[in-house]
Scaffold this active site. Structure first.
Site, mmCIF file in Angstrom:
data_model
loop_
_atom_site.group_PDB
_atom_site.id
_atom_site.type_symbol
_atom_site.label_atom_id
_atom_site.label_comp_id
_atom_site.label_asym_id
_atom_site.label_seq_id
_atom_site.Cartn_x
_atom_site.Cartn_y
_atom_site.Cartn_z
ATOM 1 N N CYS A 129 24.227 -27.212 49.496
ATOM 2 C CA CYS A 129 24.652 -26.007 48.505
ATOM 3 C C CYS A 129 24.538 -26.001 46.850
ATOM 4 O O CYS A 129 23.852 -25.249 46.539
ATOM 5 C CB CYS A 129 26.087 -25.713 48.730
ATOM 6 S SG CYS A 129 27.254 -27.283 49.027
ATOM 7 N N HIS A 242 30.482 -22.401 43.580
ATOM 8 C CA HIS A 242 29.942 -23.671 42.943
ATOM 9 C C HIS A 242 29.610 -23.254 41.502
ATOM 10 O O HIS A 242 28.583 -22.522 41.485
ATOM 11 C CB HIS A 242 28.829 -24.544 43.594
ATOM 12 C CG HIS A 242 29.298 -24.985 44.770
ATOM 13 N ND1 HIS A 242 30.758 -25.253 45.288
ATOM 14 C CD2 HIS A 242 28.786 -25.870 45.755
ATOM 15 C CE1 HIS A 242 30.706 -25.825 46.328
ATOM 16 N NE2 HIS A 242 29.494 -26.033 46.577
#
Ligand code: A2P
Length: 337
Positions: A129, A242
């Protein structure tokens, strides 16, 4: 338009759930949807386009008649079952780390290397990710000015560690508010009101596996082993999204103004960069969005050719479920499947 038989492995998990939603939102041409998980979930029902779809226990016969399988049930399940599905002629798009560095497996971010997809490469890996959202931004900069070195620090949401990790953060916040101790099951330390500089296991060089994934996967996706990268990956008490502070040293000079212009045009990227009006990407604003957001674009004044940027994306979407479904869309677009 042709429709495809699609399986989702790990359908009950944090990413699996988003994969189902993504197929629905994108109106992906699904003929039959097969939802697979462990025996614990067999018989459960999940919603897809208003219908109840039963969850089946994953087994060696699960892939018969399927054409595309999205995997997000961890590396050991992918190691065991991706080859089973591939032997049935199914295109496997695997969200785990099991196959990413296998030289015969394309590691794909559609904005960067869609040309790595091939008819005879049945197993396709979805990158880590943190790497996905970073390379979407690095790609146009590399094309324009050739990247020599990247220094990245991440601020990663708990959902990257799965559904149980999200529950753990919520429960810790509640326990602490009630004056009770925080119970740690998923993370090694209390994550509520804390920052933990440790994601995945530690390796012999004292980096974590997550940090080294960023090093190796970036080179493979960008198709350039000469890019030097060093990473520090950190877990923060954020549910989704994130964030990354990225320092980029380039061979050619690229002004912050030119970089901003380029990034505003880059596929999959949204520029949010207006410091005078306090506009920059925030994890809470990016939740539920498929794009990668970039801001705080500025010159690194300590070197001649350098930039600093702040990159944020929903780790469950571009970092996982959306990138996987986007690869599936790309397989159709390129007439591979
Ligand atoms: P289950 O819910 O039945 O345990 P997360 O990353 O959010 O923890 O989700 C992990 C996903 O992987 C879940 O859907 C989970 O199913 C699935 N999974 C875990 N172990 C197995 C297994 N042995 N066989 C199939 N699916 C599994």
């Amino acid at each position: 338009m042709k429709k495809y038989n699609v399986a989702v492995v790990g359908a009950t998990g944090a990413v699996g759930n988003e994969m189902i939603k993504m197929l629905e939102e994108r109106d992906f041409p699904v003929a039959n949807l097969r939802l697979l998980a462990s025996s614990r979930s067999a018989g459960k029902k999940l919603k897809y386009k208003g219908q109840d779809v039963p969850v089946e226990e994953l087994n060696k016969d699960s892939f018969k008649g399927m054409e595309i399988a999205l995997f997000s049930a961890g590396a050991s399940i992918s190691k065991e079952y991706a080859p089973v599905a591939a032997r049935e002629g199914v295109f496997v798009i695997d969200n785990s780390s099991a196959w990413r560095m296998d030289k015969d497996v394309p590691l794909v971010v559609p904005e960067v290397n869609p040309h790595h997809l091939k008819k005879d490469k049945k197993i396709i890996a979805n990158p880590n990710c943190s790497t996905i959202q970073m390379v979407v931004v690095l790609k146009p900069i590399h094309d324009a000015a050739r990247i020599k070195r990247v220094v990245v620090s991440t601020y990663q949401a708990v959902s990257g560690a799965g559904h149980k990790a999200m529950v753990e953060l919520a429960e810790q916040v509640k326990s602490l508010a009630d004056g009770k101790p925080a119970e740690c099951k998923v993370f090694p330390y209390q994550i509520a009101y804390n920052v933990i500089p440790h994601i995945d296991i530690f390796l012999e060089n004292d980096y974590t596996k997550e940090e080294m994934k960023m090093v190796h996967e970036t080179k493979k996706i960008m198709g350039d082993d000469s890019i030097q990268l060093t990473a520090t990956t950190v877990r923060v008490p954020v549910m989704r999204g994130h964030s990354e502070s990225v320092n980029i040293e380039t061979e050619k000079h690229l002004s912050a103004a030119d970089a901003r212009k380029m990034l505003a045009q880059a596929p999959g990227v949204i520029l949010v960069d207006d410091p005078a009006n306090k506009k920059y990407p925030l994890a809470i604003d990016c939740e539920g969005k498929i794009d990668t957001f970039v801001g705080r674009v500025r010159q690194d004044e300590s070197i001649s050719n350098g930039l600093n940027v702040w990159i944020v994306s929903d780790n469950l979407l571009k970092g996982a479920a959306w990138n996987a479904v986007q690869i599936a869309e790309e397989l159709i677009k390129q007439k591979i499947v």
